[in-house]
Design a protein around this motif. Structure first.
Motif, PDB file in Angstrom:
ATOM      1  N   VAL A  18       0.855  -1.203   0.000  1.00 10.82           N
ATOM      2  CA  VAL A  18       0.000   0.000   0.000  1.00 10.82           C
ATOM      3  C   VAL A  18       0.886   1.245   0.000  1.00 10.82           C
ATOM      4  N   LEU A  19       0.751   2.069  -1.031  1.00  6.43           N
ATOM      5  CA  LEU A  19       1.524   3.310  -1.111  1.00  6.43           C
ATOM      6  C   LEU A  19       0.542   4.477  -0.985  1.00  6.43           C
ATOM      7  N   CYS A  20       0.611   5.203   0.153  1.00  6.24           N
ATOM      8  CA  CYS A  20      -0.322   6.318   0.357  1.00  6.24           C
ATOM      9  C   CYS A  20       0.390   7.655   0.219  1.00  6.24           C
ATOM     10  N   GLY A  21      -0.405   8.716   0.002  1.00  2.32           N
ATOM     11  CA  GLY A  21       0.171  10.048  -0.177  1.00  2.32           C
ATOM     12  C   GLY A  21       0.907  10.170  -1.506  1.00  2.32           C
ATOM     13  N   ARG A  22       0.610   9.313  -2.446  1.00  4.87           N
ATOM     14  CA  ARG A  22       1.308   9.299  -3.745  1.00  4.87           C
ATOM     15  C   ARG A  22       0.286   9.311  -4.864  1.00  4.87           C
ATOM     16  N   LYS A  23       0.609  10.061  -5.926  1.00  5.23           N
ATOM     17  CA  LYS A  23      -0.282  10.092  -7.092  1.00  5.23           C
ATOM     18  C   LYS A  23       0.380   9.404  -8.271  1.00  5.23           C
ATOM     19  N   VAL A  24      -0.431   8.755  -9.086  1.00  8.74           N
ATOM     20  CA  VAL A  24       0.083   8.192 -10.336  1.00  8.74           C
ATOM     21  C   VAL A  24       0.105   9.307 -11.367  1.00  8.74           C
ATOM     22  N   GLU A  25       1.266   9.502 -11.989  1.00  8.05           N
ATOM     23  CA  GLU A  25       1.372  10.578 -12.999  1.00  8.05           C
ATOM     24  C   GLU A  25       1.140  10.065 -14.401  1.00  8.05           C
ATOM     25  N   ARG A  26       1.649   8.851 -14.686  1.00  9.11           N
ATOM     26  CA  ARG A  26       1.444   8.355 -16.047  1.00  9.11           C
ATOM     27  C   ARG A  26       1.636   6.846 -16.120  1.00  9.11           C
TER      28      ARG A  26
END
Ligand SMILES: Cc1cc2nc3c(=O)[nH]c(=O)nc-3n(C[C@H](O)[C@H](O)[C@H](O)COP(=O)(O)OP(=O)(O)OC[C@H]3O[C@@H](n4cnc5c(N)ncnc54)[C@H](O)[C@@H]3O)c2cc1C
Length: 301
Positions: free
Chosen positions: A104-112
């Protein structure tokens, strides 16, 4: 098609990541076709990435992990289901997923996305690269209202309704995921994306449509949801906010608990892990504008 009365119940469409190429192996989940396509893809034992840890994302992650697959779930907020459960219970859910092997990776956005014709990896906003063969995007939905533009029906985060579910146009009502109505019980406007709401609102909207003038009633409901993730049955009722007082009873280690949310002594929400009967009682208590003290007696009984 001419009509005397109209019910708008067009629900919504799954959101997608903006400005991304159409790659094979990238799915959203809203319809039965989506569900069957994802299930067929999971049979090829892919490395799975789930974008968004709301209900849809967290359930997909749990299901894929239960099939023994390598699963990474990426969430922009600080915990899974932060908006529905708040950060404390969201943190417990994160731990529950991690204990069962979900990364689980939180506080992260997928950019592409990366891939020529098939997705190969995701790139995150901290420069990290997550390899995957299948990506499920679960970043919410958009109410299906574009067909109503210019119709005269007022739109605002869905179809804007009054407390009886009537729209701005006479003889037109709305119900379900698309309806944004004023709920007098919580003294706020809301749009609820849960099955029980769609069932209860459709009944009420028809009542509004058929009522004699001056005989309509407000739709005062206590929203309710459930979600099955691994062996945890999560249920929630009410309309909690992050600023509400939160009391957690039960056992966090055994994943058997009831969390009670209060506002100035009044019960406004409750969430339970593996405690179904208590939530039904707490839902009725919220409907009666009951207090936190009474809620705690139910939670601890
Ligand atoms: C994968 C998934 C899992 C879910 N799990 C749960 C759960 O466990 N518990 C829970 O409480 N809720 C759950 N939900 C939410 C629940 O399914 C929705 O709240 C409910 O389906 C809303 O019903 P609705 O009729 O308002 O909208 P929808 O079910 O979206 O139905 C709207 C229908 O209108 C059609 N439509 C749209 N535009 C038009 C148009 N212009 N003309 C004609 N037809 C149109 C659409 O194709 C669609 O069939 C889940 C949702 C999804 C996607």
């Amino acid at each position: 098609m001419p009509f005397d009365g109209l019910v708008i119940a067009t629900g919504g469409e799954a959101r997608t990541l903006p400005n991304q190429p159409r790659l094979a192996g990238v799915y959203t989940l809203r319809t039965l076709d989506d569900s069957e396509a994802i299930r067929a893809a999971l049979e090829k034992k892919p490395r799975v990435a789930v974008i968004g840890a709301g209900f849809i994302g967290a359930e997909v992650a749990a299901s894929a992990r239960q099939l023994g697959l390598d699963v990474t779930m990426i969430e922009a907020m600080e915990t899974p289901l932060a908006l529905s459960l708040g950060p404390r219970l969201g943190g417990l859910l994160r731990a529950a997923h991690e204990r069962r092997g979900v990364r689980v990776l939180c506080g992260r956005k997928v950019e592409r996305f990366e891939g020529a014709d098939h997705v190969r990896a995701l790139h995150l906003d901290d420069g990290r690269r997550v390899e995957c063969d299948l990506a499920v995007v679960g970043i919410g939905m958009t109410p299906s209202v574009s067909w109503l533009e210019g119709s005269g029906v007022e739109l605002e985060n869905g179809v804007r309704c009054d407390e009886t579910l009537a729209t701005s146009v006479p003889h037109i009502v709305a119900a379900g995921d698309v309806a944004n109505w004023y709920n007098p019980l919580f003294e706020e406007r809301m749009r609820v994306e849960h099955w029980t709401n769609a069932v209860e609102q459709s009944r009420h909207a028809i009542g509004t449509l058929l009522a004699a003038p001056g005989q309509t009633k407000p739709f005062e409901s206590v929203p309710m949801f459930w979600s099955d993730q691994f062996d945890i049955k999560i249920q929630g009722v009410g309309r909690p906010r992050p600023t509400d007082e939160l009391i957690v009873t039960g056992s966090q280690e055994d994943e058997k608990l009831v969390a009670v949310y209060g506002r100035e002594g009044r019960l406004v929400g409750a969430v339970a892990f593996n405690q179904p009967p208590k939530l039904i009682q707490l839902r009725m208590l919220i409907g009666r504008r009951g207090g936190v003290d009474e809620a705690l007696k139910i939670a601890e009984s």
